[in-house]
Design a protein around this motif. Structure first.
Motif, PDB file in Angstrom:
ATOM      1  N   ASN A 332      -9.761  23.641   6.762  1.00 18.70           N
ATOM      2  CA  ASN A 332      -9.492  25.058   6.512  1.00 18.70           C
ATOM      3  C   ASN A 332      -8.721  25.281   5.212  1.00 18.70           C
ATOM      4  O   ASN A 332      -7.880  26.185   5.127  1.00 18.70           O
ATOM      5  CB  ASN A 332      -8.736  25.687   7.685  1.00 18.70           C
ATOM      6  CG  ASN A 332      -9.556  25.705   8.955  1.00 18.70           C
ATOM      7  OD1 ASN A 332     -10.753  25.985   8.916  1.00 18.70           O
ATOM      8  ND2 ASN A 332      -8.938  25.383  10.075  1.00 18.70           N
ATOM      9  N   ARG A 333      -8.994  24.431   4.220  1.00 16.49           N
ATOM     10  CA  ARG A 333      -8.374  24.536   2.894  1.00 16.49           C
ATOM     11  C   ARG A 333      -6.863  24.288   2.930  1.00 16.49           C
ATOM     12  O   ARG A 333      -6.165  24.610   1.959  1.00 16.49           O
ATOM     13  CB  ARG A 333      -8.663  25.890   2.243  1.00 16.49           C
ATOM     14  CG  ARG A 333     -10.134  26.247   2.219  1.00 16.49           C
ATOM     15  CD  ARG A 333     -10.423  27.421   1.326  1.00 16.49           C
ATOM     16  NE  ARG A 333     -11.833  27.831   1.483  1.00 16.49           N
ATOM     17  CZ  ARG A 333     -12.539  28.474   0.580  1.00 16.49           C
ATOM     18  NH1 ARG A 333     -11.973  28.829  -0.568  1.00 16.49           N
ATOM     19  NH2 ARG A 333     -13.794  28.810   0.791  1.00 16.49           N
ATOM     20  N   GLU A 334      -6.372  23.708   3.993  1.00 18.77           N
ATOM     21  CA  GLU A 334      -4.977  23.294   4.026  1.00 18.77           C
ATOM     22  C   GLU A 334      -4.801  22.087   3.103  1.00 18.77           C
ATOM     23  O   GLU A 334      -5.742  21.341   2.846  1.00 18.77           O
ATOM     24  CB  GLU A 334      -4.548  22.944   5.447  1.00 18.77           C
ATOM     25  CG  GLU A 334      -4.407  24.132   6.368  1.00 18.77           C
ATOM     26  CD  GLU A 334      -3.297  25.062   5.925  1.00 18.77           C
ATOM     27  OE1 GLU A 334      -2.204  24.577   5.599  1.00 18.77           O
ATOM     28  OE2 GLU A 334      -3.541  26.287   5.892  1.00 18.77           O
ATOM     29  N   PRO A 335      -3.590  21.847   2.586  1.00 17.23           N
ATOM     30  CA  PRO A 335      -3.394  20.718   1.672  1.00 17.23           C
ATOM     31  C   PRO A 335      -3.592  19.371   2.359  1.00 17.23           C
ATOM     32  O   PRO A 335      -3.139  19.165   3.490  1.00 17.23           O
ATOM     33  CB  PRO A 335      -1.944  20.884   1.204  1.00 17.23           C
ATOM     34  CG  PRO A 335      -1.605  22.320   1.462  1.00 17.23           C
ATOM     35  CD  PRO A 335      -2.391  22.701   2.685  1.00 17.23           C
ATOM     36  N   PHE A 336      -4.245  18.481   1.658  1.00 13.14           N
ATOM     37  CA  PHE A 336      -4.313  17.077   2.053  1.00 13.14           C
ATOM     38  C   PHE A 336      -3.071  16.347   1.542  1.00 13.14           C
ATOM     39  O   PHE A 336      -2.511  15.483   2.225  1.00 13.14           O
ATOM     40  CB  PHE A 336      -5.589  16.459   1.483  1.00 13.14           C
ATOM     41  CG  PHE A 336      -5.798  15.008   1.800  1.00 13.14           C
ATOM     42  CD1 PHE A 336      -6.022  14.591   3.096  1.00 13.14           C
ATOM     43  CD2 PHE A 336      -5.770  14.052   0.800  1.00 13.14           C
ATOM     44  CE1 PHE A 336      -6.221  13.244   3.401  1.00 13.14           C
ATOM     45  CE2 PHE A 336      -5.973  12.711   1.069  1.00 13.14           C
ATOM     46  CZ  PHE A 336      -6.196  12.308   2.381  1.00 13.14           C
ATOM     47  N   LEU A 337      -2.634  16.696   0.333  1.00  5.10           N
ATOM     48  CA  LEU A 337      -1.377  16.227  -0.244  1.00  5.10           C
ATOM     49  C   LEU A 337      -0.653  17.430  -0.820  1.00  5.10           C
ATOM     50  O   LEU A 337      -1.264  18.231  -1.544  1.00  5.10           O
ATOM     51  CB  LEU A 337      -1.630  15.208  -1.356  1.00  5.10           C
ATOM     52  CG  LEU A 337      -1.710  13.731  -1.012  1.00  5.10           C
ATOM     53  CD1 LEU A 337      -2.118  12.931  -2.245  1.00  5.10           C
ATOM     54  CD2 LEU A 337      -0.410  13.208  -0.459  1.00  5.10           C
ATOM     55  N   THR A 338       0.628  17.569  -0.537  1.00  2.00           N
ATOM     56  CA  THR A 338       1.375  18.705  -1.045  1.00  2.00           C
ATOM     57  C   THR A 338       2.806  18.297  -1.333  1.00  2.00           C
ATOM     58  O   THR A 338       3.197  17.138  -1.126  1.00  2.00           O
ATOM     59  CB  THR A 338       1.320  19.876  -0.036  1.00  2.00           C
ATOM     60  OG1 THR A 338       1.828  21.053  -0.649  1.00  2.00           O
ATOM     61  CG2 THR A 338       2.110  19.561   1.225  1.00  2.00           C
ATOM     62  N   ALA A 339       3.612  19.244  -1.805  1.00  3.21           N
ATOM     63  CA  ALA A 339       4.978  18.943  -2.249  1.00  3.21           C
ATOM     64  C   ALA A 339       5.869  18.526  -1.087  1.00  3.21           C
ATOM     65  O   ALA A 339       5.710  18.983   0.054  1.00  3.21           O
ATOM     66  CB  ALA A 339       5.565  20.168  -2.954  1.00  3.21           C
ATOM     67  N   SER A 340       6.846  17.677  -1.401  1.00  7.63           N
ATOM     68  CA  SER A 340       7.866  17.273  -0.425  1.00  7.63           C
ATOM     69  C   SER A 340       9.004  18.284  -0.407  1.00  7.63           C
ATOM     70  O   SER A 340       9.202  19.053  -1.354  1.00  7.63           O
ATOM     71  CB  SER A 340       8.414  15.894  -0.774  1.00  7.63           C
ATOM     72  OG  SER A 340       7.412  14.905  -0.673  1.00  7.63           O
ATOM     73  N   HIS A 341       9.759  18.260   0.670  1.00  5.47           N
ATOM     74  CA  HIS A 341      10.922  19.139   0.777  1.00  5.47           C
ATOM     75  C   HIS A 341      12.023  18.709  -0.192  1.00  5.47           C
ATOM     76  O   HIS A 341      12.137  17.525  -0.551  1.00  5.47           O
ATOM     77  CB  HIS A 341      11.460  19.128   2.203  1.00  5.47           C
ATOM     78  CG  HIS A 341      10.655  19.984   3.133  1.00  5.47           C
ATOM     79  ND1 HIS A 341      10.920  20.082   4.474  1.00  5.47           N
ATOM     80  CD2 HIS A 341       9.586  20.790   2.912  1.00  5.47           C
ATOM     81  CE1 HIS A 341      10.057  20.906   5.036  1.00  5.47           C
ATOM     82  NE2 HIS A 341       9.242  21.344   4.114  1.00  5.47           N
ATOM     83  N   LEU A 342      12.822  19.660  -0.582  1.00  2.00           N
ATOM     84  CA  LEU A 342      13.960  19.392  -1.454  1.00  2.00           C
ATOM     85  C   LEU A 342      15.021  18.588  -0.711  1.00  2.00           C
ATOM     86  O   LEU A 342      15.092  18.607   0.514  1.00  2.00           O
ATOM     87  CB  LEU A 342      14.573  20.708  -1.943  1.00  2.00           C
ATOM     88  CG  LEU A 342      13.661  21.646  -2.744  1.00  2.00           C
ATOM     89  CD1 LEU A 342      14.353  22.978  -2.966  1.00  2.00           C
ATOM     90  CD2 LEU A 342      13.283  21.011  -4.073  1.00  2.00           C
ATOM     91  N   GLY A 343      15.825  17.880  -1.481  1.00  2.00           N
ATOM     92  CA  GLY A 343      16.989  17.219  -0.913  1.00  2.00           C
ATOM     93  C   GLY A 343      16.782  15.805  -0.435  1.00  2.00           C
ATOM     94  O   GLY A 343      17.753  15.131  -0.063  1.00  2.00           O
TER      95      GLY A 343
END
Length: 503
Positions: A332-343
């Motif tokens: 559904n066009r969701e990311p396969f790889l995306t940004a990590s959380h801060l911190g």
């Protein structure tokens, strides 16, 4: 423990263009579905599937393992990047990797994890390699064993992956981004590149069977109206989450989603595409007054006053194809790889760039990708441009792009008829709290064999039969019916009596 590495790398990319020169995999509409011995059948789409009930198809993201190669700020490095994957050299028994954004552009590793900078004698910019590199074991000319694409200047070859010779072959017209892979199954080199399209940057593709005569197939993938709709939601969610990096500009009138890069590769029985979707969150003109308030160098200020600036973030999505023409957007066009959380100290807090193809390591797929802390104005930190990009690793279960999942109630999926290619059936399942049973059916749908139930986490689970043996049905047309409870089914395949192992 000895690890044997191999790569099923290669081709990919297209939406609906006439690519008559490309190899034709098994047609979707064939009356008998083709199953090749040793080639895994994944459940990412309905190809080869006759009926399915009470199962859910789920996309899985790879697990991030952190940065492997980081910029050295003491050497003035800011943004190490790649547009390729490590290449295994069986003679040196090391992985080879060409990088950009660093003085130590050439690195080697015995295990794919620990990398050493190598400075070959006499190496110059004219003879250096490119991160878009593959090894071609089929070329009879040993001086052309390694092949690479230089985005703006053409194509180069090398006998050792270190010193390169430029071919008298013009570059494929494109912009500043590209990707490269080799489909060893069909002997096909594939080069993707950036071109303009309906919503901005888009993807073109060129192919070659000899690395010298290239066919430019033109534009093959671009963002659409649905990407714009979903993109606005994703941008809003990004700014609403305090745990995610917020781009420097938030100007809704300039929101846009386009395709920055696209990796393509063949894996087992199909092709995957990893489009890098850029979500622009703001664009400012050259006369924007805010530039005077940013901690930027005089050099960058001149550039911004000339060109303006923009900011946003990238994520990587997942697509599949059976014929390099028709493409299916997965998850559904969701990311396969995306940004990590801060911190958490991750290097990919802002953006990710796509891995070119995975390395198969035992029961895992290893993806090497570029992670970025920032994207937008190049700011100063302690008088220097702040380091932004590193080479990161993410790991996925082998065949683990998508699974068919069942709960307590049994779910079933049956295949289309196919000619039995081998006597031993294997499955990749995770049924630690459940079980899988397989039935073999003849062409008329009559059960001619039933397996014992299989439980546990079995990435290479051999199917044992209560009655009949598949070997007795060699070269006969059969169907398979899988019944799953409380588990996930990733793939199935056939072997010829001797188990292939990666360890």
């Amino acid at each position: 423990m000895r690890f044997e590495w191999w790569i099923r790398a290669a081709a990919l990319s297209l939406v609906s263009v006439g690519l008559s020169t490309l190899p034709r995999p098994t047609a979707v509409g064939d009356e008998v579905f083709q199953v090749v011995l040793g080639e895994r059948q994944l459940f990412v789409d309905d190809v080869g599937t006759d009926q399915m009930s009470n199962l859910i198809r789920t996309m899985h993201q790879p697990e991030k393992r952190g940065a492997l190669i980081r910029p050295d700020k003491f050497q003035g490095e800011e943004a190490i990047q790649v547009r390729g994957a490590p290449v295994w050299d069986p003679h040196q028994r090391v992985f080879m990797y060409w990088l950009s954004g660093t003085k130590a552009r050439y690195r080697t590793s015995p295990d794919g994890l620990h990398w050493t900078a190598v400075f070959p004698d006499g190496l110059s910019s004219a003879t250096a390699g490119s991160s878009m590199m593959v090894r071609d074991p089929a070329d009879r000319d040993p001086t052309r064993r390694f092949k690479a694409v230089r985005q703006s200047s053409g194509f180069v070859v090398s006998p050792d992956g270190i010193r390169w010779t430029k071919l008298d072959v013009p570059p494929i017209p494109g912009r500043d981004e590209g990707n490269f892979s080799y489909n060893s199954q069909h002997g096909l080199f594939i080069h993707t590149y950036k071109r303009g399209g309906p919503y901005g940057r888009s993807v073109g593709l060129a192919t070659s069977t000899d690395f010298e005569r290239w066919t430019d197939h033109g534009l093959i993938f671009h963002a659409d109206a649905e990407d714009q709709r979903v993109g606005r939601q994703r941008i809003a969610a990004r700014f609403a989450d305090p745990n995610l990096h917020h781009p420097a500009y938030d100007i809704p009138a300039t929101y846009n989603v386009d395709v920055y890069n696209m990796a393509v590769f063949r894996y087992e029985s199909l092709y995957f595409g990893l489009p890098q979707m850029y979500h622009q969150t703001g664009k400012v003109p050259p006369d924007w007054p805010g530039f005077d308030k940013l901690p930027i160098s005089d050099e960058m200020l001149v550039n911004y006053r000339r060109d303006g600036d923009w900011a946003g973030f990238h994520d990587v999505q997942l697509m599949s194809s059976r014929d390099l023409k028709s493409w299916r957007r997965l998850g559904n066009r969701e990311p396969f790889l995306t940004a990590s959380h801060l911190g958490a100290g991750a290097w990919d807090e802002c953006s990710v760039s796509p891995p070119s193809y995975p390395l198969v390591h035992g029961d895992e797929l290893w993806f090497y990708y570029t992670g970025a802390k920032y994207y937008g104005p190049v700011l100063l930190e302690h008088g220097r441009h702040r380091p932004s990009n590193a080479i990161c690793l993410a790991v996925l279960r082998r065949d683990g792009f998508m699974s068919l999942d069942a709960g307590p109630a049994p779910g079933t999926v049956s295949t289309k008829p196919f000619v039995l290619p081998g006597p031993e059936l294997f499955v990749n399942i995770d049924a630690r709290a459940g079980s899988l049973q397989v039935e073999a059916l003849d062409a008329a749908g009559k059960v001619i064999g039933a397996s014992r139930k299989i439980s546990g986490d079995r990435p290479h689970g051999k199917v044992s039969w209560e009655s009949s043996q598949l070997g007795q049905l060699a070269e006969k047309v059969v169907r398979l019916r899988f019944t799953l409870r409380n588990g996930s089914l990733y793939s199935y395949w056939f072997e010829g009596g001797r188990r292939h192992t990666d360890q």
